[in-house]
Write an enzyme that holds these catalytic residues in place. Structure first.
Site, PDB file in Angstrom:
ATOM      1  CB  SER A   1      -0.854  -0.005   1.268  1.00 17.28           C
ATOM      2  OG  SER A   1      -1.475   1.240   1.452  1.00 17.28           O
TER       3      SER A   1
ATOM      4  CE1 TYR B   1      -3.970  -1.984   5.123  1.00 17.06           C
ATOM      5  CE2 TYR B   1      -3.305   0.204   4.422  1.00 17.06           C
ATOM      6  CZ  TYR B   1      -3.699  -1.081   4.122  1.00 17.06           C
ATOM      7  OH  TYR B   1      -3.819  -1.462   2.808  1.00 17.06           O
TER       8      TYR B   1
ATOM      9  CE  LYS C   1      -1.703  -4.327   3.341  1.00 19.94           C
ATOM     10  NZ  LYS C   1      -2.053  -5.534   2.595  1.00 19.94           N
TER      11      LYS C   1
HETATM   12  N1  UFG Z   1     -13.022  11.324   2.239  1.00 21.48           N
HETATM   13  C1  UFG Z   1     -13.996  12.269   2.499  1.00 21.48           C
HETATM   14  N2  UFG Z   1     -15.206  11.829   2.908  1.00 21.48           N
HETATM   15  C2  UFG Z   1     -15.509  10.505   3.091  1.00 21.48           C
HETATM   16  C3  UFG Z   1     -14.495   9.545   2.808  1.00 21.48           C
HETATM   17  C4  UFG Z   1     -13.270   9.994   2.393  1.00 21.48           C
HETATM   18  O1  UFG Z   1     -13.774  13.473   2.376  1.00 21.48           O
HETATM   19  O2  UFG Z   1     -16.628  10.174   3.482  1.00 21.48           O
HETATM   20  C5  UFG Z   1     -11.706  11.799   1.772  1.00 21.48           C
HETATM   21  C6  UFG Z   1     -10.577  11.358   2.685  1.00 21.48           C
HETATM   22  O3  UFG Z   1     -10.409  12.282   3.708  1.00 21.48           O
HETATM   23  C7  UFG Z   1      -9.403  11.304   1.691  1.00 21.48           C
HETATM   24  C8  UFG Z   1     -10.056  10.906   0.358  1.00 21.48           C
HETATM   25  O4  UFG Z   1     -11.457  11.185   0.527  1.00 21.48           O
HETATM   26  O5  UFG Z   1      -8.867  12.564   1.553  1.00 21.48           O
HETATM   27  C9  UFG Z   1      -9.883   9.449   0.024  1.00 21.48           C
HETATM   28  O6  UFG Z   1     -10.258   8.680   1.152  1.00 21.48           O
HETATM   29  P1  UFG Z   1     -10.416   7.098   1.113  1.00 21.48           P
HETATM   30  O7  UFG Z   1     -10.841   6.676   2.483  1.00 21.48           O
HETATM   31  O8  UFG Z   1     -11.270   6.710  -0.035  1.00 21.48           O
HETATM   32  O9  UFG Z   1      -8.955   6.586   0.787  1.00 21.48           O
HETATM   33  P2  UFG Z   1      -7.580   6.868   1.567  1.00 21.48           P
HETATM   34  O10 UFG Z   1      -6.787   7.760   0.684  1.00 21.48           O
HETATM   35  O11 UFG Z   1      -7.772   7.296   2.956  1.00 21.48           O
HETATM   36  O12 UFG Z   1      -7.046   5.394   1.695  1.00 21.48           O
HETATM   37  C10 UFG Z   1      -6.460   4.665   0.669  1.00 21.48           C
HETATM   38  C11 UFG Z   1      -6.708   3.194   0.834  1.00 21.48           C
HETATM   39  C12 UFG Z   1      -6.134   2.699   2.150  1.00 21.48           C
HETATM   40  C13 UFG Z   1      -4.688   3.042   2.200  1.00 21.48           C
HETATM   41  C14 UFG Z   1      -4.450   4.497   1.900  1.00 21.48           C
HETATM   42  C15 UFG Z   1      -2.991   4.699   1.714  1.00 21.48           C
HETATM   43  O13 UFG Z   1      -8.088   2.951   0.781  1.00 21.48           O
HETATM   44  O14 UFG Z   1      -6.292   1.306   2.255  1.00 21.48           O
HETATM   45  O15 UFG Z   1      -5.085   4.898   0.697  1.00 21.48           O
HETATM   46  O16 UFG Z   1      -2.627   5.939   2.059  1.00 21.48           O
HETATM   47  F1  UFG Z   1      -4.179   2.786   3.409  1.00 21.48           F
END
Ligand code: UFG
Length: 324
Positions: free
Chosen positions: A117, A141, A145
């Site tokens: 990841s 997490y 990894k």
């Molecule tokens: N976000 C919102 N509202 C929501 C959900 C997400 O604004 O309801 C924002 C988050 O703050 C983030 C972006 O949308 O800025 C993307 O969020 P995600 O949760 O979809 O994905 P992440 O970037 O947090 O996570 C992904 C993978 C993880 C991994 C991570 C690595 O899903 O498994 O990238 O940095 F760990």
């Protein structure tokens, strides 16, 4: 063509990868305990229900199906939960992987494709993250990894087990046939949550933070279609077998989109309107995370078939038809 055991093959990325493997003439066998995965996602594929930590069962399957490669997708993936319950994450994402790797070494299985990841990098120190970027994960997490990547180096040196570690950026999208897609019990990912809001399954989409140092104040991520990720697994596996060498690749598109841009694209593609709320930042979210995919492009010949609009179209189709 060799036989491949796909551990966690009933989950989101695994279920897409088994289809791409089959299309390319491989014989994927799915191994999944169905704690998160979906039986409906593996219809028509050889399937064994079992746990990642069940070494005896795994060794029997290696023998029965003459397995040459294991692809491993059976990890827990929620960053927030990993902070609250680190024991659960170290147990599943590290301890049980050691048991799987030992089963492979004892059973003579030669190749391992590991779902790593972007979380292994922690706070980005430059705009686009390449393979040499410092690795300082900021949550359990990401640490699980990175630990497995380090264990893989030792297993290569000591036992000759070859591996490809694939660091996904933001996996998203659904199969273009609309029959499989992303389905988590407690959804935390941006695109499925936007669709829940668009389809009236939740009141609104909450944007976590609009004061980041980015072009519109919301977080920027690198969204990569799950079938493009699946392609990279097969290319990495083939190269590993050809050259008998372990490698690591960052898998993203190299393009970043803000949360607001993703919401705007969903509105444009679906024609649906929905409520947006601005909420405080979510703990542990870096402002920007974008891959430099040059190594995967040059060494694997990896290209992406899905741009952002196409990604959203596939999700839209899946959300209309979804059966699980
Ligand atoms: N976000 C919102 N509202 C929501 C959900 C997400 O604004 O309801 C924002 C988050 O703050 C983030 C972006 O949308 O800025 C993307 O969020 P995600 O949760 O979809 O994905 P992440 O970037 O947090 O996570 C992904 C993978 C993880 C991994 C991570 C690595 O899903 O498994 O990238 O940095 F760990």
């Amino acid at each position: 063509m060799s036989n491949i055991l796909v551990v966690g093959g009933a989950g989101y990325i695994g279920s897409h990868t088994i289809r791409v493997l089959k299309d390319k003439g491989y014989f994927p066998v799915v191994y999944d305990n169905l704690s998160k995965g979906h039986k409906k996602a593996v219809r028509g594929f050889p399937f064994v229900k079992g746990d990642l930590g069940n070494k005896k069962k795994l060794k029997n399957i290696f023998k029965k199906y003459d397995i040459e490669t294991v692809m491993h997708f059976a990890a827990f993936t929620e960053v927030g939960e990993s902070v609250a319950k680190p024991s659960k994450y170290y147990e599943n994402n590290v301890c049980k992987v050691i048991s799987l790797l030992d089963a492979m070494v004892e059973g003579g299985v030669k190749y391992f494709v590991f779902s790593s990841s972007a979380a292994i990098f922690g706070e980005p120190e430059k705009e686009r993250i390449d393979e040499n970027h410092p690795q300082n994960p900021i949550n359990p997490y990401g640490r699980t990894k990175l630990m497995v990547e380090q264990i893989l180096k030792d297993y290569d040196e000591a036992y000759g087990l070859k591996s490809a570690s694939l660091r996904y950026f933001n996996a998203c999208g659904a199969h273009p046939d609309g029959k499989i897609g992303e389905s988590h019990e407690n959804e935390t990912h941006l695109i499925p949550i936007i669709f829940q809001a668009a389809l009236g399954k939740r009141e609104s989409i909450k944007v976590f933070g609009c004061d980041y140092p980015t072009k519109d104040g919301t977080c920027i991520r690198d969204y990569v279609h799950v079938n493009d990720l699946a392609d990279a697994h097969i290319l990495a596996m083939e190269k590993m077998a050809r050259e008998n060498k372990s490698e690591r690749y960052n898998l993203g598109s190299g393009n970043g989109y803000s949360v607001k841009e993703i919401i705007g694209t969903v509105k444009k593609i679906t024609g649906l309107d929905f409520k947006i709320e601005y909420a405080p930042r979510r703990a542990g979210d870096p402002a920007t995370l974008i891959a430099d995919p040059a190594k995967a492009e040059t060494e694997l010949g990896w290209t992406r078939r899905y741009n952002l609009e196409r990604i959203i179209e596939t999700v839209s189709d899946w959300e209309k038809k979804r059966k699980y």
